[in-house]
Design a protein around this motif. Sequence first.
Motif, PDB file in Angstrom:
ATOM      1  N   LYS A   1      -2.023   4.873  15.366  1.00 40.61           N
ATOM      2  CA  LYS A   1      -2.632   4.536  16.653  1.00 40.61           C
ATOM      3  C   LYS A   1      -3.143   3.092  16.656  1.00 40.61           C
ATOM      4  CE  LYS A   1      -4.120   9.316  17.395  1.00 40.61           C
ATOM      5  NZ  LYS A   1      -5.285  10.221  17.583  1.00 40.61           N
ATOM      6  N   ASN A   2      -3.332   2.524  15.468  1.00 37.99           N
ATOM      7  CA  ASN A   2      -3.859   1.172  15.358  1.00 37.99           C
ATOM      8  C   ASN A   2      -2.764   0.140  15.098  1.00 37.99           C
ATOM      9  OD1 ASN A   2      -6.645   1.954  15.626  1.00 37.99           O
ATOM     10  ND2 ASN A   2      -6.531   2.801  13.573  1.00 37.99           N
ATOM     11  N   TRP A   3      -1.954   0.391  14.052  1.00 35.93           N
ATOM     12  CA  TRP A   3      -0.921  -0.602  13.754  1.00 35.93           C
ATOM     13  C   TRP A   3       0.399  -0.300  14.447  1.00 35.93           C
ATOM     14  CZ3 TRP A   3       2.541   2.458  11.242  1.00 35.93           C
ATOM     15  CH2 TRP A   3       2.087   3.425  10.327  1.00 35.93           C
ATOM     16  N   LEU A   4       0.516   0.843  15.109  1.00 34.77           N
ATOM     17  CA  LEU A   4       1.615   1.193  16.028  1.00 34.77           C
ATOM     18  C   LEU A   4       2.962   1.409  15.352  1.00 34.77           C
ATOM     19  CD1 LEU A   4       0.801  -1.153  19.045  1.00 34.77           C
ATOM     20  CD2 LEU A   4       0.055   1.207  18.660  1.00 34.77           C
ATOM     21  N   PHE A   5       3.384   0.484  14.496  1.00 41.76           N
ATOM     22  CA  PHE A   5       4.704   0.630  13.861  1.00 41.76           C
ATOM     23  C   PHE A   5       4.781  -0.270  12.640  1.00 41.76           C
ATOM     24  CE2 PHE A   5       5.012  -2.328  17.466  1.00 41.76           C
ATOM     25  CZ  PHE A   5       5.295  -3.518  16.794  1.00 41.76           C
ATOM     26  N   ALA A   6       5.745   0.053  11.746  1.00 34.76           N
ATOM     27  CA  ALA A   6       6.085  -0.855  10.650  1.00 34.76           C
ATOM     28  C   ALA A   6       7.092  -1.859  11.184  1.00 34.76           C
ATOM     29  CB  ALA A   6       6.675  -0.073   9.477  1.00 34.76           C
ATOM     30  N   GLY A   7       7.000  -3.107  10.736  1.00 36.58           N
ATOM     31  CA  GLY A   7       7.866  -4.152  11.280  1.00 36.58           C
ATOM     32  C   GLY A   7       9.312  -4.060  10.841  1.00 36.58           C
ATOM     33  N   SER A   8       9.574  -3.299   9.767  1.00 37.64           N
ATOM     34  CA  SER A   8      10.933  -3.171   9.225  1.00 37.64           C
ATOM     35  C   SER A   8      10.900  -2.103   8.142  1.00 37.64           C
ATOM     36  CB  SER A   8      11.397  -4.502   8.620  1.00 37.64           C
ATOM     37  OG  SER A   8      10.554  -4.856   7.532  1.00 37.64           O
ATOM     38  N   ASP A   9      12.077  -1.804   7.579  1.00 32.54           N
ATOM     39  CA  ASP A   9      12.106  -0.880   6.448  1.00 32.54           C
ATOM     40  C   ASP A   9      11.319  -1.448   5.267  1.00 32.54           C
ATOM     41  OD1 ASP A   9      13.619   1.093   7.695  1.00 32.54           O
ATOM     42  OD2 ASP A   9      15.522   0.194   7.082  1.00 32.54           O
ATOM     43  N   ALA A  10      11.417  -2.762   5.068  1.00 33.06           N
ATOM     44  CA  ALA A  10      10.648  -3.408   3.997  1.00 33.06           C
ATOM     45  C   ALA A  10       9.155  -3.275   4.260  1.00 33.06           C
ATOM     46  CB  ALA A  10      11.039  -4.882   3.882  1.00 33.06           C
ATOM     47  N   GLY A  11       8.768  -3.365   5.532  1.00 27.66           N
ATOM     48  CA  GLY A  11       7.368  -3.170   5.885  1.00 27.66           C
ATOM     49  C   GLY A  11       6.908  -1.750   5.603  1.00 27.66           C
ATOM     50  N   GLY A  12       7.789  -0.778   5.830  1.00 27.29           N
ATOM     51  CA  GLY A  12       7.467   0.605   5.510  1.00 27.29           C
ATOM     52  C   GLY A  12       7.257   0.799   4.018  1.00 27.29           C
ATOM     53  N   GLU A  13       8.087   0.127   3.205  1.00 26.10           N
ATOM     54  CA  GLU A  13       7.936   0.221   1.756  1.00 26.10           C
ATOM     55  C   GLU A  13       6.621  -0.410   1.294  1.00 26.10           C
ATOM     56  OE1 GLU A  13      11.446  -1.646   0.320  1.00 26.10           O
ATOM     57  OE2 GLU A  13      12.782  -0.024   1.023  1.00 26.10           O
ATOM     58  N   THR A  14       6.249  -1.539   1.920  1.00 22.34           N
ATOM     59  CA  THR A  14       4.966  -2.170   1.601  1.00 22.34           C
ATOM     60  C   THR A  14       3.809  -1.252   1.988  1.00 22.34           C
ATOM     61  OG1 THR A  14       5.879  -4.386   1.914  1.00 22.34           O
ATOM     62  CG2 THR A  14       3.487  -4.164   2.066  1.00 22.34           C
ATOM     63  N   ALA A  15       3.918  -0.621   3.156  1.00 27.73           N
ATOM     64  CA  ALA A  15       2.874   0.317   3.590  1.00 27.73           C
ATOM     65  C   ALA A  15       2.718   1.453   2.585  1.00 27.73           C
ATOM     66  CB  ALA A  15       3.213   0.866   4.973  1.00 27.73           C
ATOM     67  N   ALA A  16       3.837   1.978   2.099  1.00 26.47           N
ATOM     68  CA  ALA A  16       3.787   3.072   1.121  1.00 26.47           C
ATOM     69  C   ALA A  16       3.063   2.633  -0.148  1.00 26.47           C
ATOM     70  CB  ALA A  16       5.203   3.545   0.794  1.00 26.47           C
ATOM     71  N   MET A  17       3.338   1.406  -0.606  1.00 29.89           N
ATOM     72  CA  MET A  17       2.685   0.897  -1.805  1.00 29.89           C
ATOM     73  C   MET A  17       1.175   0.744  -1.583  1.00 29.89           C
ATOM     74  SD  MET A  17       3.619  -2.497  -4.020  1.00 29.89           S
ATOM     75  CE  MET A  17       5.319  -1.933  -4.145  1.00 29.89           C
ATOM     76  N   LEU A  18       0.798   0.201  -0.427  1.00 29.41           N
ATOM     77  CA  LEU A  18      -0.622   0.001  -0.142  1.00 29.41           C
ATOM     78  C   LEU A  18      -1.351   1.332   0.010  1.00 29.41           C
ATOM     79  CD1 LEU A  18      -0.379  -2.989   2.357  1.00 29.41           C
ATOM     80  CD2 LEU A  18      -1.111  -3.061  -0.038  1.00 29.41           C
ATOM     81  N   TYR A  19      -0.728   2.285   0.705  1.00 29.99           N
ATOM     82  CA  TYR A  19      -1.338   3.615   0.816  1.00 29.99           C
ATOM     83  C   TYR A  19      -1.508   4.250  -0.558  1.00 29.99           C
ATOM     84  CZ  TYR A  19      -1.387   4.278   5.912  1.00 29.99           C
ATOM     85  OH  TYR A  19      -1.684   4.199   7.242  1.00 29.99           O
ATOM     86  N   SER A  20      -0.547   4.036  -1.454  1.00 28.62           N
ATOM     87  CA  SER A  20      -0.640   4.605  -2.804  1.00 28.62           C
ATOM     88  C   SER A  20      -1.866   4.072  -3.535  1.00 28.62           C
ATOM     89  CB  SER A  20       0.623   4.275  -3.604  1.00 28.62           C
ATOM     90  OG  SER A  20       1.780   4.797  -2.992  1.00 28.62           O
ATOM     91  N   LEU A  21      -2.067   2.768  -3.471  1.00 29.00           N
ATOM     92  CA  LEU A  21      -3.202   2.145  -4.160  1.00 29.00           C
ATOM     93  C   LEU A  21      -4.536   2.562  -3.539  1.00 29.00           C
ATOM     94  CD1 LEU A  21      -1.702  -1.433  -4.577  1.00 29.00           C
ATOM     95  CD2 LEU A  21      -2.104   0.215  -6.411  1.00 29.00           C
ATOM     96  N   VAL A  22      -4.588   2.523  -2.208  1.00 27.40           N
ATOM     97  CA  VAL A  22      -5.844   2.812  -1.522  1.00 27.40           C
ATOM     98  C   VAL A  22      -6.231   4.271  -1.656  1.00 27.40           C
ATOM     99  CG1 VAL A  22      -6.945   2.916   0.747  1.00 27.40           C
ATOM    100  CG2 VAL A  22      -5.648   0.890   0.090  1.00 27.40           C
ATOM    101  N   ARG A  23      -5.295   5.186  -1.395  1.00 31.77           N
ATOM    102  CA  ARG A  23      -5.628   6.611  -1.440  1.00 31.77           C
ATOM    103  C   ARG A  23      -5.911   7.077  -2.868  1.00 31.77           C
ATOM    104  NH1 ARG A  23      -7.925   8.124   2.676  1.00 31.77           N
ATOM    105  NH2 ARG A  23      -7.693  10.244   1.846  1.00 31.77           N
TER     106      ARG A  23
END
Length: 283
Positions: A210-232
Amino acid sequence: VNLMRRRILSGKVIHSDDTTVPVQDVGKTKVGRLWTYLGDLTNPYIVFEYTPDRKKEHPQAWLKEYGGYLQVDAYGGYDGLFIGGDIIEVACWAHARRKFYDARDSAPAICNEALRRIGQLYEVEREAKELSEAERLKLRQSRSVPLLEEMGIWLKQTMGQLLPKSQGAQAIGYSLNQWEALKRYTETGYLSIDNNSAERELRPVAVGRKNWLFAGSDAGGETAAMLYSLVRSAIRHELNVEHYLRSVLAHLPGTKLSELHHLLPDEWKRDLAAETSSAAANP
């Protein structure tokens, strides 16, 4: 993140689930997926993976080196993992309960009886929460197993009272199709009755959309997955996330590959506690 993944795969239990992620594509927005994989108490990490679709080869590739219990929903993409392999399926009673809850209007008496029986199983789990694994297993064997035996008979008898395509029949069919996997949590003291822990890890993703709306690309999705892994994973260990990430980024360039485990959230937390204790003792 790769080290956390290897640690998770070395455990006895993995919880997994997935959710959608809008991803920018050429002239449109497509739907990708974020998968979460939770390690057991011995390997207490949470790793996310981004994939551009929900094809079964993605979880199968992630789990190809795994041997142990896998607790998931009834998504067909997992099925191949449980055939002739070392992975044992554990189903989710929260999913089964939801089917009966949603079907209450179509068969209220039957669905409410099913919900009552499922409630009895959860009551045992509330009693077992503070017990040791051995004590929890003993309680499940003495209390939950008989309840499940009675419920299995009741479900089969009740199925014939409903129209095959009705919501109530579909709810019963879901449970019967998953029956062996639904009973499996009673085999040990360390398995869970449901997969809610994995579902909870996807809630921040749902809020984030609801805040960031979308990933900018497949590479952006992979970066999001890495960041969620570290944060969570840091949050799982009740760490100050910013403090942890600042420390990891500062130490990472000078850390040997063989010493990388010191930056895992649980080891980092333990080392920090030791340093704090030492500093307090030697001002």
